[in-house]
Design a protein around this motif. Structure first.
Motif, PDB file in Angstrom:
ATOM      1  N   LEU A  70       0.829  -1.207   0.000  1.00  0.00           N
ATOM      2  CA  LEU A  70       0.000   0.000   0.000  1.00  0.00           C
ATOM      3  C   LEU A  70       0.859   1.251   0.000  1.00  0.00           C
ATOM      4  N   GLU A  71       1.908   1.256   0.767  1.00  0.00           N
ATOM      5  CA  GLU A  71       2.779   2.420   0.845  1.00  0.00           C
ATOM      6  C   GLU A  71       3.468   2.669  -0.496  1.00  0.00           C
ATOM      7  N   GLU A  72       3.938   1.561  -1.108  1.00  0.00           N
ATOM      8  CA  GLU A  72       4.660   1.701  -2.370  1.00  0.00           C
ATOM      9  C   GLU A  72       3.754   2.185  -3.500  1.00  0.00           C
ATOM     10  N   THR A  73       2.476   1.880  -3.438  1.00  0.00           N
ATOM     11  CA  THR A  73       1.522   2.319  -4.474  1.00  0.00           C
ATOM     12  C   THR A  73       0.932   3.677  -4.151  1.00  0.00           C
ATOM     13  N   LEU A  74       1.521   4.349  -3.157  1.00  0.00           N
ATOM     14  CA  LEU A  74       1.088   5.687  -2.746  1.00  0.00           C
ATOM     15  C   LEU A  74      -0.357   5.701  -2.252  1.00  0.00           C
ATOM     16  N   ALA A  75      -0.829   4.572  -1.780  1.00  0.00           N
ATOM     17  CA  ALA A  75      -2.166   4.509  -1.179  1.00  0.00           C
ATOM     18  C   ALA A  75      -2.004   4.573   0.346  1.00  0.00           C
ATOM     19  N   GLY A  76      -2.649   5.548   0.957  1.00  0.00           N
ATOM     20  CA  GLY A  76      -2.534   5.654   2.423  1.00  0.00           C
ATOM     21  C   GLY A  76      -3.489   4.666   3.103  1.00  0.00           C
ATOM     22  N   TYR A  77      -2.960   3.857   4.006  1.00  0.00           N
ATOM     23  CA  TYR A  77      -3.856   2.897   4.661  1.00  0.00           C
ATOM     24  C   TYR A  77      -4.094   3.355   6.106  1.00  0.00           C
ATOM     25  N   TRP A  78      -5.154   2.804   6.643  1.00  0.00           N
ATOM     26  CA  TRP A  78      -5.513   3.110   8.038  1.00  0.00           C
ATOM     27  C   TRP A  78      -6.020   1.845   8.732  1.00  0.00           C
ATOM     28  N   ASP A  79      -5.879   1.860  10.088  1.00  0.00           N
ATOM     29  CA  ASP A  79      -6.277   0.693  10.904  1.00  0.00           C
ATOM     30  C   ASP A  79      -7.014   1.249  12.122  1.00  0.00           C
ATOM     31  N   TRP A  80      -8.347   0.944  12.151  1.00  0.00           N
ATOM     32  CA  TRP A  80      -9.221   1.566  13.161  1.00  0.00           C
ATOM     33  C   TRP A  80      -9.727   0.498  14.139  1.00  0.00           C
ATOM     34  N   HIS A  81      -9.322   0.663  15.455  1.00  0.00           N
ATOM     35  CA  HIS A  81      -9.861  -0.172  16.527  1.00  0.00           C
ATOM     36  C   HIS A  81     -11.078   0.555  17.077  1.00  0.00           C
ATOM     37  N   ILE A  82     -12.228   0.060  16.663  1.00  0.00           N
ATOM     38  CA  ILE A  82     -13.469   0.816  16.846  1.00  0.00           C
ATOM     39  C   ILE A  82     -13.853   0.907  18.333  1.00  0.00           C
ATOM     40  N   LYS A  83     -13.746  -0.215  19.028  1.00  0.00           N
ATOM     41  CA  LYS A  83     -14.179  -0.220  20.431  1.00  0.00           C
ATOM     42  C   LYS A  83     -13.326   0.712  21.264  1.00  0.00           C
ATOM     43  N   GLU A  84     -12.001   0.716  21.027  1.00  0.00           N
ATOM     44  CA  GLU A  84     -11.097   1.566  21.797  1.00  0.00           C
ATOM     45  C   GLU A  84     -11.054   2.989  21.223  1.00  0.00           C
ATOM     46  N   ASN A  85     -11.661   3.169  20.037  1.00  0.00           N
ATOM     47  CA  ASN A  85     -11.657   4.471  19.329  1.00  0.00           C
ATOM     48  C   ASN A  85     -10.221   4.950  19.085  1.00  0.00           C
ATOM     49  N   GLU A  86      -9.387   3.986  18.663  1.00  0.00           N
ATOM     50  CA  GLU A  86      -8.006   4.303  18.308  1.00  0.00           C
ATOM     51  C   GLU A  86      -7.789   4.003  16.816  1.00  0.00           C
ATOM     52  N   ILE A  87      -6.993   4.818  16.204  1.00  0.00           N
ATOM     53  CA  ILE A  87      -6.765   4.638  14.767  1.00  0.00           C
ATOM     54  C   ILE A  87      -5.305   4.898  14.422  1.00  0.00           C
ATOM     55  N   PHE A  88      -4.816   4.142  13.437  1.00  0.00           N
ATOM     56  CA  PHE A  88      -3.460   4.368  12.911  1.00  0.00           C
ATOM     57  C   PHE A  88      -3.580   4.895  11.489  1.00  0.00           C
ATOM     58  N   LEU A  89      -2.975   6.039  11.234  1.00  0.00           N
ATOM     59  CA  LEU A  89      -2.955   6.650   9.897  1.00  0.00           C
ATOM     60  C   LEU A  89      -1.534   6.562   9.367  1.00  0.00           C
ATOM     61  N   SER A  90      -1.369   5.865   8.269  1.00  0.00           N
ATOM     62  CA  SER A  90      -0.020   5.623   7.740  1.00  0.00           C
ATOM     63  C   SER A  90       0.616   6.922   7.245  1.00  0.00           C
ATOM     64  N   PRO A  91       1.973   6.965   7.180  1.00  0.00           N
ATOM     65  CA  PRO A  91       2.653   8.156   6.635  1.00  0.00           C
ATOM     66  C   PRO A  91       2.175   8.499   5.213  1.00  0.00           C
ATOM     67  N   ALA A  92       1.909   7.468   4.400  1.00  0.00           N
ATOM     68  CA  ALA A  92       1.427   7.722   3.019  1.00  0.00           C
ATOM     69  C   ALA A  92       0.054   8.367   3.052  1.00  0.00           C
ATOM     70  N   PHE A  93      -0.789   7.953   4.041  1.00  0.00           N
ATOM     71  CA  PHE A  93      -2.107   8.558   4.204  1.00  0.00           C
ATOM     72  C   PHE A  93      -1.953  10.058   4.410  1.00  0.00           C
ATOM     73  N   LYS A  94      -1.072  10.431   5.324  1.00  0.00           N
ATOM     74  CA  LYS A  94      -0.878  11.851   5.645  1.00  0.00           C
ATOM     75  C   LYS A  94      -0.237  12.607   4.477  1.00  0.00           C
ATOM     76  N   ALA A  95       0.650  11.916   3.784  1.00  0.00           N
ATOM     77  CA  ALA A  95       1.342  12.568   2.661  1.00  0.00           C
ATOM     78  C   ALA A  95       0.370  12.955   1.543  1.00  0.00           C
ATOM     79  N   ILE A  96      -0.707  12.168   1.380  1.00  0.00           N
ATOM     80  CA  ILE A  96      -1.715  12.488   0.356  1.00  0.00           C
ATOM     81  C   ILE A  96      -2.227  13.907   0.544  1.00  0.00           C
ATOM     82  N   PHE A  97      -2.309  14.341   1.801  1.00  0.00           N
ATOM     83  CA  PHE A  97      -2.881  15.644   2.109  1.00  0.00           C
ATOM     84  C   PHE A  97      -1.811  16.706   2.347  1.00  0.00           C
ATOM     85  N   GLY A  98      -0.547  16.374   2.076  1.00  0.00           N
ATOM     86  CA  GLY A  98       0.541  17.341   2.142  1.00  0.00           C
ATOM     87  C   GLY A  98       1.225  17.435   3.485  1.00  0.00           C
TER      88      GLY A  98
END
Length: 617
Positions: free
Chosen positions: A9-37
Motif C-alpha cells: 500500500l505504501e509503495e503504491t502511494l495509497a494511504g492505509y488506516w487501521d481503526w480499533h473501533i471499540k477503543e476508538n483508536e486509529i493508525f494513519l499511515s505516513p502515506a495517508f498523511k502525505a496524500i494531504f501534504g
C-alpha cells in the motif's frame, strides 16, 4: 505477512488506516498523511484528525456508508468518493475503501482500509461531462443534419435538422438504415469508404451522394463520416454530418448545360473555348482552341502559362496587362488581340475574350471562361487595306506634287520663251542681240525637252499597269550594276561587299530592278566619304512574316534626316550642292518600288553614312 500488505500500500502511494473501533483508536499511515501534504509527525493518529480533513458537506455521506457496512454485517462494501482538504487549502478527491475484519457477534471491533487520490480522474470526468453536454447541444441544435449510425448502418440517434431534411419523425428514421435511403447509384462508393474506415485504412471520409426523402424525392447531400472506437480500438459507431447541397448541385447542372450550349455555339462558329480556374490555378483549352494553332489535344499541355509563352513578344506585355487589369476590376470586359506561335512556326492573330463566372468569398474572380477566335484573315485584309490606303495616299501626294512641278516648271519655261520673244520682236533690238537671244532660246528649248522627258518617265511608271515580271537572280543584278559603275568605283577606290546569296532569286521586273539598284549604288558612290575609304555593303533579307528585300549601306557623307527627311524622295530635291544632281533618282526609285506594292526606308546620320532598306513586297 501483514507487513507485506502495508508495504504494498505504501509503495503504491495509497494511504492505509487501521481503526480499533471499540477503543476508538486509529493508525494513519505516513502515506495517508502525505496524500494531504503533511509529514507523519504533523498529524496525530486520531479519529478527530480524520474527520477534520473531510470536507464538512461530505461527512454525512461517510457516516451513512459506514452505518450501512456495519448494519449489513460487512456485506455492503465501504467504498466512497469524498472530498478532503489539503494542507494547501486545495480540495482533493479521495476514494476511501475499507472492511471490518474483527467482530464481536454483530458488533464491529476492527476495521482496516486505504485512501487513494483520484483528483485527476474526477477532473477528467468533469471535463468529459462538459464535453458530452457540449456535444449533445451541438448534436441536437446543429443547423445541419447529424446522426449516430451503428457499424451495420442502423440509425442510433438523429437530430432535428436531419429529420426536417428527410421529412421523417425521429422515431420513423430510427427504424431505417442509411442503406435504405441512399440512392442505389451512390451506395457502392459509400459502402467502400465505410469498409475502409472500419478496416482502419482511413480515419474519416467525405463524399457527395443522394438521399431519398420520405416523399420519394431525391436530394443531394454532402456527407462527412468519422468512426468512434473504444479503448481497445474496436469500432463502436459512426458520427455523420449531413449538409443539403441540392440547390448548389442544381445550379451546377444548369451552369454545365449553359456552358455546353455556349461551347457548342462558339465552336460551331469556328471559335475555341478556354476555362481558367484561378482558385486551383488550372486551365482548360477546348479541342477547337488547340487545333486552331496546329496542335492535336494530346500535344498541348493544359497548364497555366503554356499559351502565354506562345504569345508574340511584341504583343505579350499588352496581353498580360489587359488580363491583369480585368482580374483587378480595372476594366469591365476582357478583350485582347495578339499573335500566337503555331506548331508550324507561323503566327496567327487571335481575338481573345473572357468573362468572370465565379467569385471567391473575398469577391475576387475565381473562374473565368473565354473564347479564342482566329482573326488572321481579317488582320491580313486590314493590313492590305492599310497598304492600299497608304499607296492611294502616296499616289495622291505624288499627283499633287507632280501637278505642282508641271505648273512650276512649264510656267518657268513659258515665261522664258515669252521674254525672249518679246525682246526679239522689239524694233529697237539689234542683230547682235537677236543672235545672242537665239542661243538663249535654244538653251531654254533644251531644258524644256529635258523637263518633259523626266515628267514622261514619271508618268510612265505611274500609269504602267502591265509591267512584265520574271524570275531574276538578285546577286547577278548587283554584280551587273557594279560592272556598269566600275570606272567610278576604280577612280574613287570604293570597296563593294556583295553579301547577297549567289542563288538568291525572286520574281520582279528586270528593267525596274536594274534601275533601282543602279540609282542607289550610284548615289552611294556619288556621296561617298571624303575622309575614309568608301565602302558599300549590300545584303538580302527574308523575315518570318514573309517580307523580303535588300539593304544598301554605305559610310558616306550621310543626310540630316531631321532637316531633309520629309523631302528626301521628292522630285528635283537635292541636298549636298552637287552640280550634277538633278533630284530625280530617289524620286523615280521610290515610284518604281511602290508600283510593285513595296516600300523603301532610310536611316542616315550626317558624316556617318546612309542605309537604304528596300522592301520588295
Amino acid at each position: 505477512m501483514k507487513d507485506i500488505y502495508k508495504i504494498i500500500l505504501e509503495e503504491t502511494l495509497a494511504g492505509y488506516w487501521d481503526w480499533h473501533i471499540k477503543e476508538n483508536e486509529i493508525f494513519l499511515s505516513p502515506a495517508f498523511k502525505a496524500i494531504f501534504g503533511y509529514e507523519d509527525d504533523e498529524l496525530p493518529n486520531t479519529i478527530e484528525t480524520w474527520k477534520r480533513l473531510i470536507v464538512v458537506e461530505d461527512m454525512d455521506k461517510v457516516d451513512k456508508c459506514l452505518a450501512a457496512h456495519f448494519e449489513s454485517g460487512g456485506n455492503k462494501i465501504f467504498n466512497i468518493d469524498i472530498r478532503y482538504k489539503h494542507k494547501s487549502n486545495a480540495i482533493i478527491w479521495i476514494n476511501a475503501t475499507g472492511r471490518v475484519i474483527e467482530w464481536d457477534n454483530d458488533k464491529p471491533l476492527r476495521m482496516v482500509g486505504c485512501h487513494i487520490d483520484i483528483t485527476g480522474k474526477k477532473k477528467t470526468e468533469q471535463t468529459l461531462k462538459i464535453s458530452e453536454a457540449t456535444f449533445r447541444n451541438a448534436f441536437e441544435y446543429s443547423p445541419i443534419g447529424m446522426v449516430l449510425v451503428s457499424t451495420d448502418g442502423k440509425f442510433l440517434k438523429v437530430n432535428k435538422s436531419i429529420c426536417d431534411l428527410l421529412g421523417y419523425t425521429a422515431t420513423g428514421l430510427l427504424e431505417k438504415t442509411f442503406q435504405e435511403i441512399t440512392h442505389p447509384d451512390d451506395l457502392e462508393a459509400d459502402m467502400s469508404l465505410l469498409q475502409k474506415t472500419l478496416d482502419d485504412e482511413i480515419s474519416s471520409y467525405q463524399m457527395e451522394k443522394r438521399y431519398f426523402t420520405k416523399s420519394g424525392s431525391i436530394i443531394w447531400i454532402l456527407l462527412h463520416v468519422s468512426l468512434v472506437r473504444n479503448q481497445s480500438n474496436e469500432p463502436l459507431y459512426f458520427v455523420s454530418q449531413i449538409k443539403d447541397i441540392t440547390e448548389r448541385r442544381n445550379e451546377e447542372v444548369a451552369l454545365r448545360e449553359s456552358e455546353r450550349r455556349w461551347i457548342f455555339a462558339s465552336e460551331g462558329s469556328g471559335g475555341g473555348i478556354w476555362d481558367w480556374d484561378l482558385q486551383n490555378n488550372t486551365v482548360f483549352h477546348s479541342e477547337q482552341c488547340i487545333r486552331m494553332i496546329g496542335f492535336e489535344p494530346h500535344e498541348f499541355n493544359n497548364i497555366p502559362g503554356v499559351w502565354t509563352k506562345r504569345v508574340h513578344p511584341d504583343d505579350k506585355q499588352k496581353y498580360l496587362t489587359d488580363v491583369s487589369a480585368y482580374i483587378n476590376g480595372e476594366t469591365k470586359i476582357y478583350t485582347n488581340q495578339h499573335r500566337v506561335l503555331c506548331k508550324d512556326g507561323t503566327y496567327k492573330w487571335i481575338l481573345d475574350r473572357g468573362k468572370v463566372i465565379e467569385y471567391n468569398e473575398n469577391g475576387r474572380p475565381a473562374r473565368i471562361i473565354g473564347t479564342h477566335t482566329d482573326i488572321t484573315e481579317q488582320k491580313q485584309q486590314e493590313e492590305q487595306l492599310r497598304h492600299t490606303l497608304d499607296m492611294v495616299s502616296g499616289q495622291n501626294s505624288r499627283l499633287l506634287n507632280f501637278a505642282y512641278i508641271i505648273s512650276h516648271n512649264l510656267r518657268t519655261h513659258s515665261s522664258n520663251f515669252k521674254m525672249i520673244m518679246d525682246i526679239l520682236t522689239d524694233p529697237v533690238t539689234d542683230q547682235s542681240e537677236k543672235d545672242e537671244l537665239s542661243g538663249h532660246l535654244k538653251k531654254v528649248s533644251e531644258q524644256l525637252n529635258e523637263t518633259i522627258a523626266n515628267l514622261n518617265e514619271v508618268v510612265s511608271i505611274q500609269t504602267n499597269i502591265d509591267i512584265h515580271t520574271r524570275e531574276i537572280n538578285l546577286h547577278s543584278y548587283f554584280s551587273k550594276a557594279v560592272e556598269l559603275l566600275q570606272n567610278d568605283i576604280s577612280r574613287w577606290e570604293v570597296e563593294i561587299d556583295n553579301r547577297v546569296p549567289v542563288d538568291c532569286t525572286l520574281v520582279y521586273n528586270p528593267a525596274y530592278m536594274e534601275s533601282i539598284i543602279f540609282n542607289l549604288l550610284s548615289n552611294a558612290i556619288k556621296y561617298r566619304s571624303l575622309t575614309n575609304k568608301p565602302k558599300i555593303v549590300v545584303s538580302y533579307f527574308n523575315t518570318p512574316g514573309g517580307k523580303h528585300g535588300f539593304i544598301i549601306a554605305d559610310n558616306g557623307i550621310g543626310i540630316d534626316l531631321n532637316k531633309h527627311g520629309d523631302q528626301l524622295f521628292g522630285m528635283y530635291k537635292t541636298f549636298h550642292g552637287n552640280r550634277d544632281a538633278k533630284g530625280m533618282g530617289l524620286f523615280i526609285t521610290k515610284n518604281q518600288v511602290e508600283s510593285f506594292g513595296g516600300s523603301i526606308a532610310v536611316t542616315s546620320e550626317a558624316g556617318k553614312g546612309s542605309t537604304f532598306t528596300v522592301f520588295l513586297n
